[in-house]
Structures are given as C-alpha cells and as structure tokens.
Design an enzyme around this catalytic site. Structure first.
Site, mmCIF file in Angstrom:
data_model
loop_
_atom_site.group_PDB
_atom_site.id
_atom_site.type_symbol
_atom_site.label_atom_id
_atom_site.label_comp_id
_atom_site.label_asym_id
_atom_site.label_seq_id
_atom_site.Cartn_x
_atom_site.Cartn_y
_atom_site.Cartn_z
ATOM 1 N N TYR A 108 0.874 -1.182 0.000
ATOM 2 C CA TYR A 108 0.000 0.000 0.000
ATOM 3 C C TYR A 108 0.906 1.226 0.000
ATOM 4 C CZ TYR A 108 -3.384 3.483 1.617
ATOM 5 O OH TYR A 108 -4.159 4.609 1.747
ATOM 6 N N ASP A 149 -2.127 -1.392 -4.015
ATOM 7 C CA ASP A 149 -2.496 -0.014 -4.328
ATOM 8 C C ASP A 149 -1.205 0.797 -4.404
ATOM 9 O OD1 ASP A 149 -3.327 2.580 -4.443
ATOM 10 O OD2 ASP A 149 -4.550 2.512 -2.625
#
Length: 259
Positions: A108, A149
DNA sequence: ATGCCCTATGCTATAGGA
C-alpha cells in the site's frame, strides 16, 4: 492460480461486500490493502471458514495490509525490508507454496498529497526503498509478484481526465519517473501486458459522481518478475463490484498464473 | 479557492484518503 489484489477501504465496514466478491471470484490468494484495523480485530474467522489462512499486518485506524491464501504460506515478512523505521503498515510478503511456488508482496504505497510537503517526501522515499526491495527480489530469479495499491497513475491513458491530475502526487512527473525506475528493473505490468485498451480503471472517487461518469484512474497494479510473467494467463479488473451496494472506492484486480 | 463522500475514532468534530 488466481491471485487478487483489493483495496477494501476498511475491512470491517466492507465485510459483506468483500465476502460476496470472494464467493464469486474464488481466488486462491487475496492481497488486501487499507484494512484499517489492528491484527487483533481483523475478522479472520470469516475467511478461515472459507478455507483461507490469514496473515495480517495492521495498525489502528488507517493503512494495514493482509494476505489470504488457500495454499500454505512460508517466509512471511511484515514491513518493507530495509525500511524498519517505517511505523506505517504498508507491506506484507510471503511465499505461496503451490505446485509452482509464487512469492507475493502486498503493498500500500503512500498517497503523497498534498504536494509539496512531508507526505510527498515520504512517498518518494518509500518508493526508493521499494525499488531496493524490488531489485533484491529480481535477483532471486523466482516467480514473484508485487501487487497492491500503488497510488501511481502510470500514463495518461490510465485516467479519464489526466489533466485533472497534473499537480497531484499520483501523477506528477517525479512520481511516474520513480514508477518507471522500478518497472525498468525488469518487471512486467500484468494488466498492460494483457490489455492495451484505455479507460480501464481500478479507482473512482466517492465524490462528484465519478463512478457514474467513469471518471476513474488505474492505480492498483500487478508487477511480475520475468519468471512470473512467463506464467501469466490473464489479468482482469472486477469493475462491476463498484456498482454494488456499499462499495470501496477501489475494485479488485486479479491475475491468473499457470502455477 | 473549497467542498462534495466515506471510514474510523474515547466521536456533538477531526484526520486521512486520492
């Protein structure tokens, strides 16, 4: 083997939605981002009941990543190796022990807004540490994927309105240069390897009717080592779940590997 | 220029997201 990545934007608020998707998609491995909870309160039994082992690297209130796997996991590591001073929970990696083992890294990457500022500095520093780990992993010459992400819009065709993002941390030239430095080590962007069309996105803002207008961006990615790219059979974005009730602002993306 | 929307949090606001 089907490996999915999904920024759920709060696993507890998203649980019915994620389970509905999971029962439809039936992935072997799931890489979750933004679980937004500590390891202690992660709803692990919901996944264990479906045959997944669960490994989390959470923190209170924000960030947090996790791996769900139907295969045994080995070599588990929490936190980006070489970045021990980072207190934010943004990285977990493991070896998936399948007939052909696959090393998976769930990340992330920091958002970086507002620009300029300490948050953008943190993003670029994090990307440099990430590049160091990506280089080490390549040198192992294993089938490895880095997914999650990335908070990076790689190219203009990865946004409906790239002009809206010109001064944003997700699309600034320095961000995209850093992305290319990682990619150019020798990684394959799995989605682009399978699909050269534009207007394929993984994120639509909750605001301004972004979903209804397909005003999205492609920021959730799979990067594959050459050994892993050789196994690539498919890569798809499950965009339809964005239209379900109570969705995340991201949707899942998955790869199918000959493993 | 700012908020819009959403999640989480000792919560009648605020922080963070992208």
């Amino acid at each position: 083997m089907k490996v999915a990545s999904y920024n759920v934007n709060g696993i507890r608020a998203r649980l019915p939605h994620v389970l509905r998707w999971l029962d439809e998609c039936l992935p072997d491995v799931v890489l979750l981002q933004e679980i937004k909870c500590t390891d202690e309160i992660f709803p692990r039994s919901e996944f264990e009941n479906r045959g997944y082992s669960v490994e989390t690297h959470g923190e209170k209130q924000r960030n947090g990543v996790a791996i769900l796997s139907r295969f045994p996991l080995e070599d588990l590591s929490r936190g980006l190796p070489g970045n021990n001073e980072d207190i934010q929970a943004r990285w977990i990696e493991a070896l998936v022990v399948a007939p052909r083992p696959i090393r998976v890294c769930c990340l992330y990457l920091p958002n970086g807004n507002p620009v300029p500022g300490s948050k953008y500095d943190y993003k670029l520093e994090w990307m440099e540490k990430f590049r160091g780990r990506a280089k080490e992993l390549l040198e192992l010459e294993e089938s490895t994927l880095l997914a999650g992400d990335f908070n990076v819009i790689p190219q203009p065709e990865d946004a409906m309105s790239p002009e809206d993002w010109e001064s944003d941390a997700l699309y600034l030239p320095e961000t995209r240069e850093s992305w290319r430095r990682i990619l150019n080590l020798g990684y394959t962007d799995a989605f682009r390897a399978m699909d050269q069309t534009s207007m394929s996105f993984t994120f639509w803002d909750f605001q301004r009717g972004a979903w209804e207008r397909n005003n999205g961006i492609r920021i959730d990615h799979f990067l594959l080592t050459p050994q892993c790219a050789d196994l690539l059979q498919d890569c798809q974005i499950d965009r339809h779940v964005r239209g379900w009730e109570k969705p995340s602002d991201h949707v899942p993306i998955w790869v199918k590997l000959d493993a």
